[in-house]
Design a protein around this motif. Sequence first.
Motif, short mmCIF file in Angstrom:
data_model
loop_
_atom_site.label_atom_id
_atom_site.label_comp_id
_atom_site.label_asym_id
_atom_site.label_seq_id
_atom_site.Cartn_x
_atom_site.Cartn_y
_atom_site.Cartn_z
N ALA A 1 0.83 -1.20 0.00
CA ALA A 1 0.00 0.00 0.00
C ALA A 1 0.86 1.25 0.00
O ALA A 1 0.51 2.26 -0.62
N GLN A 2 2.00 1.21 0.69
CA GLN A 2 2.91 2.36 0.71
C GLN A 2 3.37 2.71 -0.71
O GLN A 2 3.37 3.89 -1.11
N LYS A 3 3.73 1.71 -1.46
CA LYS A 3 4.17 1.93 -2.84
C LYS A 3 3.02 2.43 -3.70
O LYS A 3 3.19 3.36 -4.51
N ALA A 4 1.84 1.82 -3.54
CA ALA A 4 0.69 2.22 -4.34
C ALA A 4 0.27 3.66 -4.05
O ALA A 4 -0.09 4.42 -4.96
N SER A 5 0.32 4.05 -2.78
CA SER A 5 -0.06 5.41 -2.41
C SER A 5 0.90 6.44 -3.00
O SER A 5 0.49 7.48 -3.51
N ALA A 6 2.20 6.15 -2.93
CA ALA A 6 3.18 7.07 -3.50
C ALA A 6 2.97 7.20 -5.00
O ALA A 6 2.99 8.32 -5.55
N ALA A 7 2.77 6.08 -5.68
CA ALA A 7 2.56 6.11 -7.12
C ALA A 7 1.29 6.87 -7.49
O ALA A 7 1.26 7.62 -8.47
N ALA A 8 0.23 6.70 -6.69
CA ALA A 8 -1.04 7.35 -6.97
C ALA A 8 -0.93 8.87 -6.91
O ALA A 8 -1.63 9.58 -7.65
N LEU A 9 -0.08 9.38 -6.03
CA LEU A 9 0.09 10.83 -5.94
C LEU A 9 0.65 11.40 -7.24
O LEU A 9 0.44 12.57 -7.56
N GLY A 10 1.35 10.57 -8.01
CA GLY A 10 1.89 11.02 -9.29
C GLY A 10 0.84 11.24 -10.35
O GLY A 10 1.12 11.85 -11.39
N GLY B 1 9.86 13.69 -9.24
CA GLY B 1 11.17 13.29 -8.74
C GLY B 1 11.12 12.78 -7.31
O GLY B 1 11.81 11.82 -6.95
N LEU B 2 10.30 13.44 -6.50
CA LEU B 2 10.16 13.02 -5.10
C LEU B 2 9.53 11.63 -5.03
O LEU B 2 9.98 10.78 -4.25
N ALA C 1 11.99 4.22 -5.21
CA ALA C 1 13.28 3.54 -5.28
C ALA C 1 13.73 3.08 -3.90
O ALA C 1 14.26 1.97 -3.73
N ALA C 2 13.49 3.92 -2.88
CA ALA C 2 13.87 3.55 -1.51
C ALA C 2 13.04 2.37 -1.02
O ALA C 2 13.56 1.44 -0.39
N TYR C 3 11.74 2.38 -1.31
CA TYR C 3 10.88 1.28 -0.88
C TYR C 3 11.30 -0.02 -1.58
O TYR C 3 11.29 -1.10 -0.98
N ALA C 4 11.65 0.10 -2.87
CA ALA C 4 12.08 -1.09 -3.62
C ALA C 4 13.38 -1.64 -3.05
O ALA C 4 13.58 -2.87 -3.02
N ARG C 5 14.29 -0.76 -2.61
CA ARG C 5 15.55 -1.23 -2.02
C ARG C 5 15.29 -2.03 -0.75
O ARG C 5 15.98 -3.02 -0.48
N THR C 6 14.31 -1.59 0.03
CA THR C 6 13.98 -2.34 1.25
C THR C 6 13.44 -3.72 0.90
O THR C 6 13.83 -4.73 1.50
N THR C 7 12.55 -3.78 -0.08
CA THR C 7 12.03 -5.07 -0.51
C THR C 7 13.16 -5.97 -0.98
O THR C 7 13.22 -7.16 -0.62
N ALA C 8 14.08 -5.42 -1.76
CA ALA C 8 15.20 -6.21 -2.26
C ALA C 8 16.08 -6.70 -1.11
O ALA C 8 16.58 -7.84 -1.15
N ALA C 9 16.27 -5.86 -0.09
CA ALA C 9 17.08 -6.26 1.06
C ALA C 9 16.42 -7.40 1.83
O ALA C 9 17.11 -8.32 2.30
#
Length: 297
Positions: A185-194, A215-216, A222-230
Amino acid sequence: MALQTLAPGLHFLPGAVNSVVIENGAGGALIVDTGLDESHARRLLREVSALGLTPAAVLNTHSHADHHGGNAFLLKRFPELDISAPPFEAAIVNHPLLEPLSLFGACPPPELRTKFLLAPASPARGIEPGRHTLGGAEIELLAVPGHATQMYAVRFGDVLYAADALFGPEALGKHPLTFCVDSAAQKASAAALGEMSGVRVTLPGHGEPTGDLAGLIAANLAAYARTTAAVQAALGEGGATVDELLRRVCGGLGVHMTNAGSVVLNRAVVSAHLTEGLAQGWARLRVEENALLFWPV
């Protein structure tokens, strides 16, 4: 630091968390997020009063202590002050023990009852997303869950206060494990603001205002994706408990935890990304030898 103006009748007080002040045109102001504690709220009230304004209402975008900890001070000065928040979050603002209780999973020890996790209680009422007039100020509330179970971004004309749906670059760098209760949901919410149009300036809950919303959003995704990858990388080392995975993730990201609060907060982040992994099929869960273990698929 003094209030900074984002648009006519719209200001913010920079700090560890930003507070927004929206004038109602009649000498009053809607305060959006009151900060961590009395110190922030006292500074906020001083700046609001310097503009000849009186707090008319408070909106807490979500229930984390750094966004509603200043409510209690404002209520001492203005006992009839109306406070609103997303319905689920309002329950926590009314009963703040729910925050450390949910993170720890039981009655929290003193180390988890600091002001960073346990704000004073205040009588918030639940409010739904959409257009509202609060304290005489007209705003639009946008649902952006993920960082918290429910959370609102606030739009006022061409200005967007994203709350903690988006973080400034410095905050993202300082906290590699960006807090969330639902990473999908965090990722979806950020994307929706775009998808919004007509936004001239965006103010994150933590960070500086920017005219580059796209850009923000990209930096946050990208930061959220890095956490998922970690988390996926840690899982790839073999089945483990959440606590062991947290240790692996922190090692991979260079995070060094020194207090109980940071451990339970970061543990929740790892758990959220594991839940996302279960839904997406890259993680599986099972109980072995009296332990709850997660494994890669």
